[in-house]
Design a protein around this motif. Sequence first.
Motif, PDB file in Angstrom:
ATOM      1  N   TYR A  61     -29.638   5.017   2.996  1.00  0.00           N
ATOM      2  CA  TYR A  61     -28.206   5.247   3.117  1.00  0.00           C
ATOM      3  C   TYR A  61     -27.904   6.732   3.040  1.00  0.00           C
ATOM      4  O   TYR A  61     -28.389   7.427   2.163  1.00  0.00           O
ATOM      5  N   LYS A  62     -27.046   7.199   3.942  1.00  0.00           N
ATOM      6  CA  LYS A  62     -26.709   8.621   4.007  1.00  0.00           C
ATOM      7  C   LYS A  62     -25.517   8.914   3.111  1.00  0.00           C
ATOM      8  O   LYS A  62     -24.625   8.087   2.941  1.00  0.00           O
ATOM      9  N   SER A  63     -25.477  10.144   2.618  1.00  0.00           N
ATOM     10  CA  SER A  63     -24.346  10.572   1.807  1.00  0.00           C
ATOM     11  C   SER A  63     -23.140  10.807   2.717  1.00  0.00           C
ATOM     12  O   SER A  63     -23.281  11.038   3.922  1.00  0.00           O
ATOM     13  N   PRO A  64     -21.945  10.771   2.169  1.00  0.00           N
ATOM     14  CA  PRO A  64     -20.749  11.017   2.980  1.00  0.00           C
ATOM     15  C   PRO A  64     -20.763  12.400   3.643  1.00  0.00           C
ATOM     16  O   PRO A  64     -20.330  12.545   4.787  1.00  0.00           O
ATOM     17  N   LEU A  65     -21.276  13.396   2.952  1.00  0.00           N
ATOM     18  CA  LEU A  65     -21.333  14.736   3.535  1.00  0.00           C
ATOM     19  C   LEU A  65     -22.267  14.769   4.735  1.00  0.00           C
ATOM     20  O   LEU A  65     -21.957  15.379   5.765  1.00  0.00           O
ATOM     21  N   GLU A  66     -23.396  14.084   4.639  1.00  0.00           N
ATOM     22  CA  GLU A  66     -24.321  14.025   5.765  1.00  0.00           C
ATOM     23  C   GLU A  66     -23.703  13.268   6.946  1.00  0.00           C
ATOM     24  O   GLU A  66     -23.889  13.655   8.106  1.00  0.00           O
ATOM     25  N   GLN A  67     -22.931  12.235   6.658  1.00  0.00           N
ATOM     26  CA  GLN A  67     -22.242  11.516   7.723  1.00  0.00           C
ATOM     27  C   GLN A  67     -21.226  12.410   8.426  1.00  0.00           C
ATOM     28  O   GLN A  67     -21.081  12.375   9.647  1.00  0.00           O
ATOM     29  N   MET A  68     -20.525  13.249   7.640  1.00  0.00           N
ATOM     30  CA  MET A  68     -19.561  14.174   8.237  1.00  0.00           C
ATOM     31  C   MET A  68     -20.265  15.212   9.102  1.00  0.00           C
ATOM     32  O   MET A  68     -19.794  15.565  10.183  1.00  0.00           O
ATOM     33  N   HIS A  69     -21.416  15.703   8.631  1.00  0.00           N
ATOM     34  CA  HIS A  69     -22.194  16.660   9.422  1.00  0.00           C
ATOM     35  C   HIS A  69     -22.594  16.047  10.760  1.00  0.00           C
ATOM     36  O   HIS A  69     -22.487  16.693  11.803  1.00  0.00           O
ATOM     37  N   GLN A  84     -19.968  29.080  14.603  1.00  0.00           N
ATOM     38  CA  GLN A  84     -19.259  30.354  14.550  1.00  0.00           C
ATOM     39  C   GLN A  84     -18.562  30.592  13.215  1.00  0.00           C
ATOM     40  O   GLN A  84     -18.628  31.694  12.663  1.00  0.00           O
ATOM     41  N   VAL A  85     -17.866  29.579  12.684  1.00  0.00           N
ATOM     42  CA  VAL A  85     -17.058  29.804  11.475  1.00  0.00           C
ATOM     43  C   VAL A  85     -17.517  28.992  10.274  1.00  0.00           C
ATOM     44  O   VAL A  85     -17.001  29.177   9.178  1.00  0.00           O
ATOM     45  N   GLY A  86     -18.434  28.074  10.459  1.00  0.00           N
ATOM     46  CA  GLY A  86     -18.921  27.260   9.350  1.00  0.00           C
ATOM     47  C   GLY A  86     -18.492  25.812   9.489  1.00  0.00           C
ATOM     48  O   GLY A  86     -17.512  25.485  10.174  1.00  0.00           O
ATOM     49  N   PHE A  87     -19.221  24.962   8.815  1.00  0.00           N
ATOM     50  CA  PHE A  87     -19.004  23.519   8.952  1.00  0.00           C
ATOM     51  C   PHE A  87     -17.647  23.083   8.406  1.00  0.00           C
ATOM     52  O   PHE A  87     -16.931  22.324   9.043  1.00  0.00           O
ATOM     53  N   ALA A  88     -17.285  23.549   7.225  1.00  0.00           N
ATOM     54  CA  ALA A  88     -16.061  23.076   6.579  1.00  0.00           C
ATOM     55  C   ALA A  88     -14.827  23.387   7.425  1.00  0.00           C
ATOM     56  O   ALA A  88     -13.977  22.513   7.640  1.00  0.00           O
ATOM     57  N   LEU A  89     -14.711  24.603   7.919  1.00  0.00           N
ATOM     58  CA  LEU A  89     -13.555  24.962   8.736  1.00  0.00           C
ATOM     59  C   LEU A  89     -13.537  24.200  10.055  1.00  0.00           C
ATOM     60  O   LEU A  89     -12.487  23.753  10.513  1.00  0.00           O
ATOM     61  N   ALA A  90     -14.689  24.037  10.668  1.00  0.00           N
ATOM     62  CA  ALA A  90     -14.758  23.316  11.936  1.00  0.00           C
ATOM     63  C   ALA A  90     -14.397  21.846  11.742  1.00  0.00           C
ATOM     64  O   ALA A  90     -13.653  21.271  12.547  1.00  0.00           O
TER      65      ALA A  90
END
Length: 98
Positions: A61-69, A84-90
């Motif tokens: 099972y994947k973590s929620p953060l990995e699913q978002m990635h 270009q700007v990072g994962f969180a902003l994108a």
Amino acid sequence: MRSLLALLIVTLALAELCCCEKGKGTSSQEGSQRAIKKEVANAFVKRKKRSSPYEWYFEYYKSPLEQMHERCENYPPCDLLSDQVGFALAYNRFFGRY
């Protein structure tokens, strides 16, 4: 024009000879190559035994953060912006709240 055509024909003939030479091989060479490939494959396939239920759970099972990635990576504009700007902003830009 004829010299270019002649050069092309000679190049193709040499390429065909090179390809045919690669196809020829003795059975001992092929056998040793197969043995090496099996050893590499076996070393790659062997895996460590799971020692706890915790490790078993996170293997499947994947973590929620990995699913978002993965969601961001599968959407090309988000993937490009994350470089270009990072994962969180994108992610916030395309999918809303982090």
